[in-house]
Design an enzyme around this catalytic site. Structure first.
Site, PDB file in Angstrom:
ATOM      1  N   THR A  44       1.078  -1.229   0.065  1.00 37.30           N
ATOM      2  CA  THR A  44      -0.099  -0.059  -0.059  1.00 37.30           C
ATOM      3  C   THR A  44       1.026   1.197  -0.046  1.00 37.30           C
ATOM      4  O   THR A  44       0.610   2.325  -0.563  1.00 37.30           O
ATOM      5  CB  THR A  44      -0.961   0.052   1.207  1.00 37.30           C
ATOM      6  OG1 THR A  44      -1.562  -1.290   1.097  1.00 37.30           O
ATOM      7  CG2 THR A  44      -1.819   1.212   1.067  1.00 37.30           C
ATOM      8  N   SER A 147       6.154   3.278   8.922  1.00 36.89           N
ATOM      9  CA  SER A 147       4.987   3.685   9.479  1.00 36.89           C
ATOM     10  C   SER A 147       4.971   3.344  10.819  1.00 36.89           C
ATOM     11  O   SER A 147       6.210   3.510  11.770  1.00 36.89           O
ATOM     12  CB  SER A 147       4.016   3.371   8.745  1.00 36.89           C
ATOM     13  OG  SER A 147       2.681   4.348   9.115  1.00 36.89           O
ATOM     14  N   ASP A 307       6.437   7.983  11.894  1.00 35.22           N
ATOM     15  CA  ASP A 307       6.955   8.807  10.822  1.00 35.22           C
ATOM     16  C   ASP A 307       5.799   9.965  10.739  1.00 35.22           C
ATOM     17  O   ASP A 307       5.854  10.904   9.906  1.00 35.22           O
ATOM     18  CB  ASP A 307       6.991   8.387   9.310  1.00 35.22           C
ATOM     19  CG  ASP A 307       5.552   7.778   9.020  1.00 35.22           C
ATOM     20  OD1 ASP A 307       4.724   7.510   9.710  1.00 35.22           O
ATOM     21  OD2 ASP A 307       5.153   7.678   7.588  1.00 35.22           O
TER      22      ASP A 307
END
Length: 555
Positions: A44, A147, A307
């Protein structure tokens, strides 16, 4: 979903990542291109994996970076490349590997000055700011982050000149080229020593910190927050925004307390997530246990992931707001309080986000733009200004500047946190209270996402679901209105299935970043109705996986 007994508790030392081994494996292990799990795979949002299992190692980063250099030449992208990283243990070595290749290819690289870490939205903001002043020589970027993923993961993603996540056409090309480099043992990959790369004339320092923070008042009413003298709490969750929050407080005169100033690649300060793993997810009540416990100390509190592209909002009235609740409040507030936005500016949501957003949008008289999962689907709308707000159920969002115009084309976990303070300052009530008002007018939905383990083969089977596989006319006692495998907004495949009835829906899709599948369901008729939706969704998934297993066995 089975919740671990450790969920919400401080991380036990036994589960902390062995950082020296993790970094050693990054350099020592060579990926096997014949193993699908060790190839470069853009999910993704970029390539992710752990060095422990050969999925994120030095060769991956060297190959991907050279592939990006090749792509830039092919597309005649010859401006500066903005490079940033988060605080995961694998980000630092990956940063070094990437810079070695970028410098050897003669790419002008902008690296952070003053703080080593750069949030994802700050890279997007820098690219857009630079390109707004250019007619040629456009800039692009790389963000090194997995992430909110666990501490042993690494991540690497490319942002083209539009400043947001690259679309599948771009990532497919980069992925293919990188895997070709892996197959040929990096033949053709240019590289120089890291020390030389740092001193190369093409490597430049850039003040990401002051550039981004100094521009915040163009997107958030910082004066309203200051004048209301709100008490604000923020937890950076040990992430890339650690230096940003103190500067935001100083520059705009905010009463803001950073409740956790730790940077530790083991993330030992976290409370563990639902499955017993450390995960810096600001939308998880388990991971956010500490900030939730401080809710009464602040008028409003918020967090962002590693992040800083996802947000978590903690209110006095409701504790941690579920992401869907806060997205609905953001849309309700922004479209009533941003006079610089035109009447044709639309609301963007993903297909698995709450239908409460649909109802809020309809009441505002705005157009709804519904897309597959992944923020890349919002990039063009935000860049052109046709989308005023774009959000996804996993707590990712961005929105336009106060006068209109793009702020970022990637998720920004900083501005939703500050917006919660603006809302509280301007309306005198926190977002939790405002959401309760919305439910009185528009209904009170119950929403839940279930995650379960899935192999690569099982994920592939789920992604291929079609309406023909769903032999139902009713769902949880209601007539099926739609069976979707493509998003209504742009017609793109959603990589799964969504079944919609009048008062509820469910969707099933494989994760693009982890070896799990996800079932999303929502009901406006209560929790019992939600359970029925989930059970019927689970039956469909189970039958699909069983068919896949039989096919694999040749039966």
């Amino acid at each position: 979903m089975s919740v671990s007994p450790a969920a919400g508790k401080p991380a036990d030392p036994s589960i902390l990542v062995n950082v020296p081994k993790l970094v050693t494996d990054y350099y020592a292990l060579r990926p096997d291109p014949a193993d699908p799990r060790q190839r470069v795979v853009f999910g993704t949002s970029g390539h992710r994996g752990s060095s422990f299992d050969g999925a994120f190692n030095e060769w991956h980063i060297l190959a991907i970076t050279q592939a990006i250099c090749d792509f830039r030449k092919l597309q005649k992208i010859d401006g500066p490349l903005y490079l940033g990283m988060d605080t995961h243990a694998l980000s630092e070595p990956a940063f070094a590997s990437a810079l070695e290749v970028l410098a050897a290819n003669g790419v002008d690289v902008m690296i952070s000055e003053g703080t080593p870490y750069t949030p994802t939205p700050v890279i997007s903001h820098a690219i857009l700011l630079d390109n707004s002043q250019r007619k040629t020589g456009f800039a692009d970027g790389i963000v090194i982050t997995p992430s909110h993923n666990p501490p042993d993961d690494g991540g690497f993603k490319y942002d083209p000149p539009h400043g947001g996540p690259a679309d599948s056409h771009v990532t497919t090309w980069i992925e293919s080229k990188a895997n070709e480099y892996l197959r040929t043992s990096l033949e053709g990959v240019k590289r120089m020593l890291f020390e030389r790369a740092l001193q190369a004339p093409t490597t430049h320092k850039y003040d990401y910190l002051h550039s981004y923070v100094g521009d915040l008042e163009s997107v958030i009413d910082m004066a309203a927050i200051r004048d209301a003298k709100l008490s604000l709490g923020v937890d950076p969750l040990g992430g890339a925004g650690i230096a940003y929050w103190p500067l935001i407080a100083e520059r705009y005169g905010l009463n803001l307390t950073v409740v956790n100033q730790s940077i530790d690649p083991t993330f030992r300060f976290m409370t563990v997530d639902w499955d017993g793993k450390i995960r810096m997810d600001p939308s998880s009540p388990y991971a956010m246990e500490r900030l939730i416990g401080l809710k009464d100390k602040f008028d409003i509190a918020f967090a962002a992931d590693t992040d800083h592209d996802r947000h978590g909002i903690v209110t006095k009235s409701s504790g941690l707001l579920p992401p869907n609740h806060y997205l609905a409040v953001c849309i309700h507030y922004l479209f009533a309080n941003r006079e610089g936005w035109g009447h044709d500016v639309a609301v963007g949501k993903t297909v698995v986000s709450s239908s409460m957003i649909d109802r809020v949008t309809a009441r505002l008289g705005r157009r709804l733009y519904e897309v597959p999962v992944g923020f890349k689907w919002f990039v063009e709308g935000l860049l052109s200004g046709h989308l005023g707000f774009a959000g996804e159920e996993s707590a990712g969002a961005s929105f336009l500047r106060r006068a209109g115009g793009a702020w970022t084309t990637d998720k920004d976990g900083i501005i939703p946190g500050l917006l919660s303070a603006e809302i509280t300052a301007r309306l005198g009530r926190d977002p939790g209270e405002i959401y309760r008002d919305l439910t009185r007018d528009l209904g009170d939905p119950v929403y839940e996402r279930i995650d379960a383990p899935a192999t690569l083969e099982q994920k592939a089977a789920l992604a291929k679901l079609s309406p023909a596989d769903i032999q139902i006319t009713e769902v949880a006692g209601e007539k099926v209105q739609q069976i979707l495998t493509a998003a209504p907004g742009d017609g793109s495949p959603i990589g799964g299935i969504k079944v919609v009835a009048e008062n509820g829906w469910f969707a099933a899709r494989p994760s693009g970043t982890e070896e799990i599948y996800k079932i999303y369901a929502e009901s406006f008729l209560g929790r019992d109705h939600l359970r029925r939706l989930q059970e019927e969704a689970q039956t469909i998934v189970s039958e699909t996986l069983a068919r896949s297993a039989r096919a694999a066995a040749g039966g």
